[in-house]
Enzyme design. Structure first.
Site, mmCIF file in Angstrom:
data_model
loop_
_atom_site.group_PDB
_atom_site.id
_atom_site.type_symbol
_atom_site.label_atom_id
_atom_site.label_comp_id
_atom_site.label_asym_id
_atom_site.label_seq_id
_atom_site.Cartn_x
_atom_site.Cartn_y
_atom_site.Cartn_z
ATOM 1 N N CYS A 29 0.852 -1.201 0.000
ATOM 2 C CA CYS A 29 0.000 0.000 0.000
ATOM 3 C C CYS A 29 0.881 1.242 0.000
ATOM 4 O O CYS A 29 1.419 1.635 1.045
ATOM 5 C CB CYS A 29 -0.924 -0.020 1.219
ATOM 6 S SG CYS A 29 -1.877 1.503 1.434
ATOM 7 N N CYS A 32 -0.237 3.951 2.382
ATOM 8 C CA CYS A 32 0.075 3.623 3.779
ATOM 9 C C CYS A 32 1.511 4.001 4.112
ATOM 10 O O CYS A 32 1.783 4.613 5.154
ATOM 11 C CB CYS A 32 -0.086 2.120 4.034
ATOM 12 S SG CYS A 32 -1.737 1.481 3.762
#
Length: 107
Positions: A29, A32
């Site tokens: 991700c 993230c």
């Protein structure tokens, strides 16, 4: 920040007397990973008031656990109090400003 696993989640999050922030993230991700320095800055700033943790959703055998906690997309930042999830910001709403506002609401 404490790195959470299935083994220590209850001890660090559910059974903690302090409010707990959980940064749900995944190794693939990009959002993230880009958000992580901002969360770490907030951890330094608010560490006295809230327990900061992160949970890598890329760990083996955590899929059902993540679904149980309604983590269906990333990034997600959750706040737990007294073992219950009380606040959460997901995906595009995960900005440093929004996370800080959520922290202030819950301390």
């Amino acid at each position: 920040m404490i790195e959470l696993t299935l083994d220590n989640f209850d001890e660090e999050v559910i059974n903690n007397s302090k409010p707990v922030l959980v940064d749900w993230w995944g190794e693939s991700c990009e959002n993230c990973i880009a958000l992580m320095p901002a969360v770490e800055e907030l951890a330094e700033q608010y560490d006295d008031n809230i327990h900061f943790t992160k949970f890598n959703t890329s760990q083996k055998k955590v899929r059902r656990f993540c679904i149980k906690h309604k983590i269906l997309g990333l990034p997600v930042i959750s706040i737990f109090k007294n073992g219950e999830k009380v606040d959460e910001i997901t995906q595009d709403d995960c900005t440093k400003e929004n996370i800080e506002s959520m922290i202030k609401r819950n301390i």
